[in-house]
Write a protein that holds these residues in place. Structure first.
Motif, PDB file in Angstrom:
ATOM      1  N   UNK A  30      49.364  39.254  42.942  1.00 49.37           N
ATOM      2  CA  UNK A  30      48.507  39.236  41.760  1.00 49.37           C
ATOM      3  C   UNK A  30      48.241  40.647  41.256  1.00 49.37           C
ATOM      4  N   UNK A  31      47.966  41.561  42.190  1.00 49.38           N
ATOM      5  CA  UNK A  31      47.663  42.944  41.815  1.00 49.38           C
ATOM      6  C   UNK A  31      48.882  43.594  41.174  1.00 49.38           C
ATOM      7  N   UNK A  32      50.036  43.370  41.741  1.00 50.45           N
ATOM      8  CA  UNK A  32      51.242  44.009  41.192  1.00 50.45           C
ATOM      9  C   UNK A  32      51.617  43.454  39.823  1.00 50.45           C
ATOM     10  N   UNK A  33      51.232  42.216  39.533  1.00 45.57           N
ATOM     11  CA  UNK A  33      51.576  41.624  38.247  1.00 45.57           C
ATOM     12  C   UNK A  33      50.548  41.933  37.154  1.00 45.57           C
ATOM     13  N   UNK A  34      49.412  42.476  37.503  1.00 47.12           N
ATOM     14  CA  UNK A  34      48.364  42.758  36.524  1.00 47.12           C
ATOM     15  C   UNK A  34      48.594  44.099  35.839  1.00 47.12           C
ATOM     16  N   UNK A  35      48.340  44.089  34.543  1.00 50.05           N
ATOM     17  CA  UNK A  35      48.465  45.321  33.765  1.00 50.05           C
ATOM     18  C   UNK A  35      47.111  45.815  33.272  1.00 50.05           C
ATOM     19  N   UNK A  36      46.178  44.891  33.058  1.00 49.07           N
ATOM     20  CA  UNK A  36      44.864  45.257  32.528  1.00 49.07           C
ATOM     21  C   UNK A  36      43.959  45.706  33.678  1.00 49.07           C
ATOM     22  N   UNK A  37      43.395  46.917  33.600  1.00 50.12           N
ATOM     23  CA  UNK A  37      42.531  47.392  34.697  1.00 50.12           C
ATOM     24  C   UNK A  37      41.263  46.540  34.858  1.00 50.12           C
ATOM     25  N   UNK A  38      40.777  45.938  33.769  1.00 45.91           N
ATOM     26  CA  UNK A  38      39.585  45.099  33.892  1.00 45.91           C
ATOM     27  C   UNK A  38      39.869  43.852  34.717  1.00 45.91           C
ATOM     28  N   UNK A  39      41.050  43.282  34.557  1.00 40.49           N
ATOM     29  CA  UNK A  39      41.419  42.119  35.366  1.00 40.49           C
ATOM     30  C   UNK A  39      41.552  42.506  36.835  1.00 40.49           C
ATOM     31  N   UNK A  40      42.084  43.683  37.075  1.00 42.83           N
ATOM     32  CA  UNK A  40      42.229  44.161  38.450  1.00 42.83           C
ATOM     33  C   UNK A  40      40.860  44.363  39.093  1.00 42.83           C
ATOM     34  N   UNK A  41      39.939  44.946  38.350  1.00 39.67           N
ATOM     35  CA  UNK A  41      38.581  45.145  38.871  1.00 39.67           C
ATOM     36  C   UNK A  41      37.920  43.808  39.163  1.00 39.67           C
ATOM     37  N   UNK A  42      38.098  42.843  38.273  1.00 37.11           N
ATOM     38  CA  UNK A  42      37.519  41.505  38.477  1.00 37.11           C
ATOM     39  C   UNK A  42      38.128  40.837  39.705  1.00 37.11           C
ATOM     40  N   UNK A  43      39.430  40.969  39.893  1.00 35.34           N
ATOM     41  CA  UNK A  43      40.092  40.392  41.061  1.00 35.34           C
ATOM     42  C   UNK A  43      39.571  41.025  42.350  1.00 35.34           C
ATOM     43  N   UNK A  44      39.419  42.336  42.356  1.00 38.17           N
ATOM     44  CA  UNK A  44      38.892  43.023  43.548  1.00 38.17           C
ATOM     45  C   UNK A  44      37.458  42.591  43.828  1.00 38.17           C
ATOM     46  N   UNK A  45      36.660  42.488  42.785  1.00 35.13           N
ATOM     47  CA  UNK A  45      35.271  42.071  42.950  1.00 35.13           C
ATOM     48  C   UNK A  45      35.200  40.659  43.518  1.00 35.13           C
ATOM     49  N   UNK A  46      36.042  39.756  43.013  1.00 35.35           N
ATOM     50  CA  UNK A  46      36.062  38.383  43.522  1.00 35.35           C
ATOM     51  C   UNK A  46      36.474  38.336  44.991  1.00 35.35           C
ATOM     52  N   UNK A  47      37.430  39.181  45.379  1.00 34.20           N
ATOM     53  CA  UNK A  47      37.857  39.231  46.778  1.00 34.20           C
ATOM     54  C   UNK A  47      36.731  39.732  47.681  1.00 34.20           C
TER      55      UNK A  47
END
Length: 127
Positions: A10-27
């Motif tokens: 998921x992280x490698x496929x994400x381009x938007x930094x906001x989505x990455x931050x949201x994914x990390x926060x959810x984890x």
């Protein structure tokens, strides 16, 4: 292990930094909730142990009351094993709580340390 592989994909496929931050926060939130659930079960066991130990110590000062009204186990491993096929009336005489931990079976029974450690071991986190 599979969760970390999925997370990396998921992280490698994400381009938007906001989505990455949201994914990390959810984890992190998921991890914290799992830790809280495990600590809650351990905390409940420790509190139950301290209460039973205090009750045992208080009853040692009153041996006639202890012997007449209270039951306690003899600290053997065979008595601590919870058998699934036991009759509930038999289990109610030698256990404090029901197997699911929702009903008091014998208020006058004081569990030992090993029995307390088995309490709530099958409890799942309510989601």
């Amino acid at each position: 292990y599979t969760a970390s592989v999925q997370y990396r994909k998921k992280v490698s496929s994400m381009r938007d930094p906001r989505e990455l931050i949201k994914l990390k926060r959810d984890a992190v939130v998921k991890y914290c909730r799992e830790i809280v659930a495990k600590l809650a079960a351990v905390s409940l066991r420790v509190q139950t142990f301290h209460i039973c130990r205090g009750l045992r110590n208080a009853l040692n000062d009153f041996p006639l009351v202890r012997d007449a009204y209270f039951q306690s186990s003899n600290f053997s491993l065979e008595d601590c094993a919870i058998n699934e096929g036991d009759d509930e009336s038999k289990a109610s005489q030698s256990s404090y709580l029901s197997n699911d931990g929702k009903r008091i079976m014998n208020l006058w029974y004081i569990p030992n340390f090993l029995e307390i450690m088995q309490l709530f071991k099958d409890e799942k986190e309510a989601e």
